[in-house]
Design an enzyme around this catalytic site. Sequence first.
Site: not given
Ligand code: AMP
Length: 112
Positions: A6, A45, A86, A92, A97, A99, A101
């Site tokens: 956010c 969110h 995830n 993990g 929020h 997302h 990958h």
């Molecule tokens: P997850 O384990 O699916 O929750 O992945 C969260 C992802 O967010 C991880 O791959 C982190 O490297 C990435 N991440 C965390 N903080 C940031 C940020 N400020 N900017 C870009 N990516 C981030």
Amino acid sequence: MDCIFCKIVNKELPAKIVFEDDDLLAFYDLAPKAKIHILVIPKKHIDSVNDLSQSDSELIGRLFLKIKEIAQKLGVDQTGYRVITNTGPDSGQIVHHLHFHLVGGGKLGPIA
Ligand code: AMP
């Protein structure tokens, strides 16, 4: 709300943005696990897939079409890529929020 993504949406934290519109944001992962590692998020969110509702159908549909477009733009649509979400402790999930990958740019290992 203390949510990193956010804060990125609200420009309180920096990110290398690859796409933005009123509802969606795509940016490079801070700690890439592949040559190309983009995160695609709804600006709204939503904690995780568990929290999606019927009213999010169009949003998530558009988000997936955007993933396809970004993969094309980054030139991995033909070589291949993976989309991962995830959800919950066993997966993990760190950032709560929703997302997606988008990882690619080289041969990926088996998912399991
Ligand atoms: P997850 O384990 O699916 O929750 O992945 C969260 C992802 O967010 C991880 O791959 C982190 O490297 C990435 N991440 C965390 N903080 C940031 C940020 N400020 N900017 C870009 N990516 C981030």
